[in-house]
Scaffold this motif. Structure first.
Motif, mmCIF file in Angstrom:
data_model
loop_
_atom_site.group_PDB
_atom_site.id
_atom_site.type_symbol
_atom_site.label_atom_id
_atom_site.label_comp_id
_atom_site.label_asym_id
_atom_site.label_seq_id
_atom_site.Cartn_x
_atom_site.Cartn_y
_atom_site.Cartn_z
ATOM 1 N N SER A 44 0.828 -1.192 0.000
ATOM 2 C CA SER A 44 0.000 0.000 0.000
ATOM 3 C C SER A 44 0.871 1.254 0.000
ATOM 4 C CB SER A 44 -0.875 -0.040 1.236
ATOM 5 O OG SER A 44 -2.049 0.681 1.037
ATOM 6 N N HIS B 248 2.369 1.899 -3.310
ATOM 7 C CA HIS B 248 1.442 2.550 -4.232
ATOM 8 C C HIS B 248 1.436 4.060 -4.003
ATOM 9 C CE1 HIS B 248 -0.438 -0.482 -6.665
ATOM 10 N NE2 HIS B 248 -0.618 -1.269 -5.631
ATOM 11 N N THR C 115 2.828 7.102 -6.630
ATOM 12 C CA THR C 115 2.089 8.295 -7.049
ATOM 13 C C THR C 115 2.817 9.559 -6.614
ATOM 14 O OG1 THR C 115 0.770 8.231 -5.037
ATOM 15 C CG2 THR C 115 -0.134 7.134 -6.956
ATOM 16 N N PHE D 137 0.953 9.691 7.414
ATOM 17 C CA PHE D 137 -0.131 8.738 7.178
ATOM 18 C C PHE D 137 0.022 7.497 8.061
ATOM 19 C CE2 PHE D 137 -2.244 5.339 4.761
ATOM 20 C CZ PHE D 137 -3.482 5.923 4.575
ATOM 21 N N MET E 105 -9.169 8.738 11.197
ATOM 22 C CA MET E 105 -9.595 8.405 9.834
ATOM 23 C C MET E 105 -9.850 9.627 8.978
ATOM 24 S SD MET E 105 -12.002 5.137 9.727
ATOM 25 C CE MET E 105 -11.228 3.709 9.003
ATOM 26 N N GLU E 106 -10.447 10.637 9.566
ATOM 27 C CA GLU E 106 -10.756 11.832 8.777
ATOM 28 C C GLU E 106 -9.489 12.513 8.284
ATOM 29 O OE1 GLU E 106 -13.604 14.597 10.336
ATOM 30 O OE2 GLU E 106 -14.936 12.988 11.021
ATOM 31 N N ARG F 299 -6.654 11.073 7.756
ATOM 32 C CA ARG F 299 -6.062 10.242 6.709
ATOM 33 C C ARG F 299 -6.801 10.423 5.392
ATOM 34 N NH1 ARG F 299 -6.016 4.495 9.248
ATOM 35 N NH2 ARG F 299 -7.071 5.444 11.025
ATOM 36 N N LEU F 300 -8.133 10.458 5.479
ATOM 37 C CA LEU F 300 -8.931 10.648 4.272
ATOM 38 C C LEU F 300 -8.606 11.990 3.625
ATOM 39 C CD1 LEU F 300 -11.139 9.886 2.314
ATOM 40 C CD2 LEU F 300 -12.848 10.688 3.951
ATOM 41 N N LEU G 248 -5.349 11.801 1.836
ATOM 42 C CA LEU G 248 -5.451 11.030 0.599
ATOM 43 C C LEU G 248 -6.142 11.833 -0.499
ATOM 44 C CD1 LEU G 248 -6.386 7.441 1.850
ATOM 45 C CD2 LEU G 248 -4.143 8.288 1.135
ATOM 46 N N LYS G 249 -7.193 12.560 -0.106
ATOM 47 C CA LYS G 249 -7.934 13.340 -1.100
ATOM 48 C C LYS G 249 -7.083 14.463 -1.671
ATOM 49 C CE LYS G 249 -12.843 12.873 -0.163
ATOM 50 N NZ LYS G 249 -14.041 13.624 0.306
ATOM 51 N N HIS H 230 -3.889 14.497 -1.764
ATOM 52 C CA HIS H 230 -2.857 13.869 -2.591
ATOM 53 C C HIS H 230 -3.425 13.464 -3.947
ATOM 54 C CE1 HIS H 230 0.744 11.763 -3.651
ATOM 55 N NE2 HIS H 230 0.110 10.616 -3.778
ATOM 56 N N ARG H 231 -4.640 12.958 -3.921
ATOM 57 C CA ARG H 231 -5.258 12.505 -5.178
ATOM 58 C C ARG H 231 -5.313 13.617 -6.211
ATOM 59 N NH1 ARG H 231 -9.831 12.122 -8.197
ATOM 60 N NH2 ARG H 231 -10.057 10.115 -9.257
#
Lengths: 124, 124
Positions: free
Chosen positions: A50, A53, A57, A67, A78-79, A81-82, A85-86, A88-89
DNA sequence: GTAATGCTTAGAGTTTACTCTAAGTCAAGA
DNA sequence: TCTTGACTTAGAGTAAACTCTAAGCATTAC
């Protein structure tokens, strides 16, 4: 299944140095046996894959560290981390599009050269 | 149109330092006026943009240097340049596919987190 | 009983691609 | 005339992410 650092190194394709380095940096938590020898688990394998990955990116070690820290704390992060990730996306999608365009440019260049040289022989 | 290094820097988004560095490394040839001051042309602009596409796809300075050298020599190096581009393309396509997969992985992760947190509020 | 594999700390070295500094010169424009 | 922007060489500094070395000790397999 469990693995020694040597086996694990071969499996995940990271050097033992790098595995110890990642552990020191807090990117992975690894169990030890009675002799303090690292025992890698399949869970470690999934986690590393993971991480790789994220690395693929273009995520920095610093962000991966953050993270991982949050992951180690537990569900109450969790929030965060989310959100990470968002954020970063967004960058990844941009990067992806840029790469797509540069690849097109590269293809155009190749076509140009092939036309210039004559298309009798296609040497791939 | 022609540009001073300052203007050109702003146009192509590279620092003056970097432009001089690239020139020293042989990546660009730049004309000078009577006072030895660099005069960038639109041709230079196209060339730099082309280089930046190669850079975007992860080509090393070393390879870009080689490519530029061949370009400066002339038409008799077209085959070499084409071979370099084709070889590079292979790597780029692989990289692109890897990035695509890692992006998918990232999206799955994000979906997972969103489900875990409940999908009542979608905070992008 | 020795080779292989693992452990530690602490820090040095490597690579890439910039990025900047120093110190001095030169020429055009307001 | 003075500021701005350009020029030079030569070399130092930076950042990221490893990558390796040294020195010494422990355990396991043949």
């Amino acid at each position: 299944m469990t693995y020694s650092i040597g086996e694990f190194s071969r499996i995940v394709g990271l050097s033992e140095h790098t595995l110890r380095f990642y552990e020191k940096e807090g990117l992975i938590k690894v169990n030890r046996d009675d002799n303090n020898v690292r025992i890698y688990s399949d869970e470690n394998k999934l986690w590393i894959e993971s991480l790789l990955h994220l690395k693929n990116t273009g995520m920095s070690l610093k962000d991966m560290k953050q993270f991982a820290m949050w992951g180690h704390i537990g569900d109450e992060t969790m929030e965060e981390r989310l959100a990470l990730l968002k954020k970063h996306r967004k960058k990844v999608v941009e990067e992806f599009e840029k790469l797509r365009q540069s690849l097109m440019h590269l293809d155009n260049k190749i076509n140009f050269y092939e036309n210039e040289l004559g298309e009798c022989f296609s040497t791939n």
